[in-house]
Scaffold this active site. Structure first.
Site, mmCIF file in Angstrom:
data_model
loop_
_atom_site.group_PDB
_atom_site.id
_atom_site.type_symbol
_atom_site.label_atom_id
_atom_site.label_comp_id
_atom_site.label_asym_id
_atom_site.label_seq_id
_atom_site.Cartn_x
_atom_site.Cartn_y
_atom_site.Cartn_z
ATOM 1 N N HIS A 229 0.582 -1.076 0.134
ATOM 2 C CA HIS A 229 0.190 0.019 0.013
ATOM 3 C C HIS A 229 0.962 0.641 -0.291
ATOM 4 C CE1 HIS A 229 -3.053 3.353 1.051
ATOM 5 N NE2 HIS A 229 -4.043 1.912 0.933
ATOM 6 N N GLU A 360 -8.374 -13.112 2.790
ATOM 7 C CA GLU A 360 -7.494 -12.860 2.320
ATOM 8 C C GLU A 360 -6.721 -14.671 2.085
ATOM 9 O OE1 GLU A 360 -4.936 -9.725 4.125
ATOM 10 O OE2 GLU A 360 -3.304 -10.300 3.182
ATOM 11 N N ARG A 371 -4.685 -6.898 -6.282
ATOM 12 C CA ARG A 371 -6.031 -6.179 -6.188
ATOM 13 C C ARG A 371 -6.361 -4.278 -6.131
ATOM 14 N NH1 ARG A 371 -8.040 -4.594 -1.310
ATOM 15 N NH2 ARG A 371 -6.941 -4.701 -0.270
HETATM 16 C C1 SIN Z 1 -7.754 1.967 1.780
HETATM 17 O O1 SIN Z 1 -8.285 2.087 2.748
HETATM 18 O O2 SIN Z 1 -6.891 2.775 1.392
HETATM 19 C C2 SIN Z 1 -7.609 0.461 2.111
HETATM 20 C C3 SIN Z 1 -9.223 -0.668 1.694
HETATM 21 C C4 SIN Z 1 -8.285 -1.746 0.544
HETATM 22 O O3 SIN Z 1 -6.881 -1.637 1.411
HETATM 23 O O4 SIN Z 1 -8.995 -1.883 -0.366
#
Ligand code: SIN
Length: 534
Positions: A229, A360, A371
């Site tokens: 992320h 998951e 994803r």
């Molecule tokens: C986020 O809120 O950025 C995470 C959501 C996700 O992992 O899809």
């Protein structure tokens, strides 16, 4: 060893595990075992929400296409269609269970996140996961057919006549082993972010389900696709706190330390490009500018939007001295979601009869190689329901009680020195995985990672001879087994795809490999207590 029988045994208590219990027939005896408290997993940390087509200007085909594109066209179209088309019904079911999603003018408020071509993220402000988790916990606790076992760590699948018939778990309250026998065992243990040095996942995300499956020879798929992320809050007190992609959806922009934007050089969707592209771009810029983090500038978002949509993010930043109304937020990429996992069909069935995987930990094929944002809670719901429907349609009675010899050796005497050795080895694996199987990989780096992991595994085996049932050691073994799966899968895939990004192989590879092997051998033969592994 004590045997406890059920019709459905669910390992894990996140959105997938709990929803499976909710969807199962009332005449089934359901047991849920979880290694911490019922609400201690990753689900409660989910911020963004659930992707779902509800607006008249949006359509299923668009959500399907966005999911395929984000996944680098590696996803399974049939699974993705099922995911997308089931979403509206499941959102209604959650509302009936008492989930209070954010509304505006009496319709569901729709956020936007990376890779989506429409506003379609249904959310409860920025605490969507915890609101859903609370509703599911309440529902499950009210079900007379469901019994929960908190602080029970699953350690080994039990297989009889080529069929899974339950799991041996360690009761962390008493340190006794218990055999949970069931015709239907569901792994819903979530992900494995703790395999990496930097992660948005909580401490419990140690890859337990992947390790259970790997050790039992169950088929795994796509384990090379670890998603990073882009925006973990980069602060020593933040503990991997996530700054939701929805903040970028509301207009925040990624910037360099000097305040310049840069995503326009990488993708037409700029800061809202799919996650793999954003994380890689940040990684490159961080190297170029020699900095440990970049910034997310949310100062252009209205005060009202920040207050109503992101109260938790705003407060968390404020608590560590950042006023997001006026200051950019320090962020860096971190391990977030495993796109691969235990291979399943559309009913959640794994390659081992009697064993299912949902959430998951499963690889249903919906995420492909990366994803799409806010498809994870949705996947948990859809495939929990699919698996429940499959089991509901069967009328299999439990066979005779299987008995195991009691092996309740206790590890009460594990000493501080061993515990700190385990902690050291865990940190070492996390560093190795970050450096060698992280955002940017190379063939040589993956080979180095593999060799270093082997050295650590030798140390683990030594500790195991003395303390086989130590909780900390079992978790370390799960981290190690999952790391091996990731590295092995990454070494097999020799071209870049989605989150798996390979640097071009250097023409000096053979020479580098020789030097590397020499160093490793020297290390292994050294008399040092700890090999130099990072
Ligand atoms: C986020 O809120 O950025 C995470 C959501 C996700 O992992 O899809």
């Amino acid at each position: 060893m004590k045997t406890i029988q059920s019709d459905i045994l669910i390992i894990g208590s996140g959105i997938a595990g709990l929803f499976m219990a909710v969807q199962s027939n009332e005449n089934k005896r359901i047991h849920i075992i979880t290694k911490a408290a019922l609400d201690d997993g990753n689900t409660r940390l989910a911020q963004g929400g659930i992707a779902c087509v509800t607006h008249s200007a949006d359509e299923f085909e668009s959500h399907i296409q966005d999911t395929l594109v984000a996944g680098a066209m590696h996803g399974n179209p049939e699974a993705i269609r099922l995911l997308v088309t089931q979403a509206p019904t499941l959102i209604q079911e959650l509302i009936q269970l008492g989930v209070d999603f954010s509304m505006e003018n009496q319709i569901l408020n729709l956020g936007r996140e990376g890779g989506h071509t429409h506003h379609r993220i249904i959310h409860a402000a920025d605490i969507t996961g915890s609101v859903i988790q609370a509703a599911l916990v309440t529902k499950v606790k009210s079900q007379t057919n469901t019994k929960t076992f908190e602080y029970f760590l699953a350690i080994e699948l039990v297989i009889e006549n080529s069929k899974c018939c339950g799991v041996i778990a360690l009761d962390l309250n008493t340190n006794e082993k218990v055999f949970f026998q069931s015709n239907n065992t569901i792994i819903a243990t979530g992900g494995c972010g703790q395999v990496y040095q930097y992660t948005t996942n909580p401490s419990v995300a140690t890859g337990d389900g992947y390790a259970l499956a790997k050790n039992a020879g169950v088929k795994m798929k796509d384990m090379e696709f670890m998603q990073f992320h882009p925006t973990m809050l980069h602060h020593s007190l933040a503990n991997g706190f996530l700054i939701s992609e929805a903040v970028r959806g509301a207009g925040a922009e990624l910037v360099l330390p000097n305040g310049d934007s840069f995503m326009q050089f990488y993708h037409p969707l700029k800061s809202l490009a799919p996650r793999d592209i954003v994380s890689r771009a940040m990684f490159e810029e961080m190297i170029k500018h020699q900095c440990s983090h970049l910034y997310l500038d949310a100062t252009n978002i209205s005060e009202e939007t920040l207050e109503t949509h992101f109260p938790n993010i705003r407060q968390t930043c404020y608590n560590i001295g950042i006023d997001i109304h006026t200051q950019p937020i320090p962020v860096s990429p971190a391990a977030h979601f495993m796109c691969g996992g235990i291979e399943t069909n559309l009913k959640g069935e794994s390659s081992l009869p009697g064993l299912y995987a949902i959430g998951e930990v499963a690889c249903t094929g919906v995420h492909g190689a990366n994803r799409l944002a806010s498809n994870s809670l949705l996947e948990g719901l859809v495939f929990a329901k699919q698996a429940a429907m499959k089991i509901n349609s069967e009328d299999e009675k439990l066979t005779a009680i299987l008995n195991f010899q009691s092996q309740t050796e206790l590890d009460y005497n594990i000493n501080d020195a061993t515990l700190s050795e385990i902690a050291y080895l865990k940190k070492s694996i996390q560093t190795i995985m970050w450096q060698h199987a992280g955002i940017v990989r190379s063939e040589l780096g993956l080979l180095s990672g593999k060799i270093k992991l082997n050295i650590i595994n030798d140390k683990i085996k030594l500790i195991e001879t003395e303390f086989p049932n130590a909780y900390q050691l079992i978790e370390l073994k799960c981290i190690s087994a999952t790391s091996e799966c990731i590295i092995e899968a990454a070494r097999v895939r020799q071209t870049s795809l989605g989150t798996h990004y390979l640097k071009i192989k250097s023409k000096y590879f053979k020479e580098e490999e020789k030097i590397h092997r020499f160093l490793i051998n020297k290390n292994t033969n050294s008399k040092n207590k700890y090999p130099t592994i990072a």
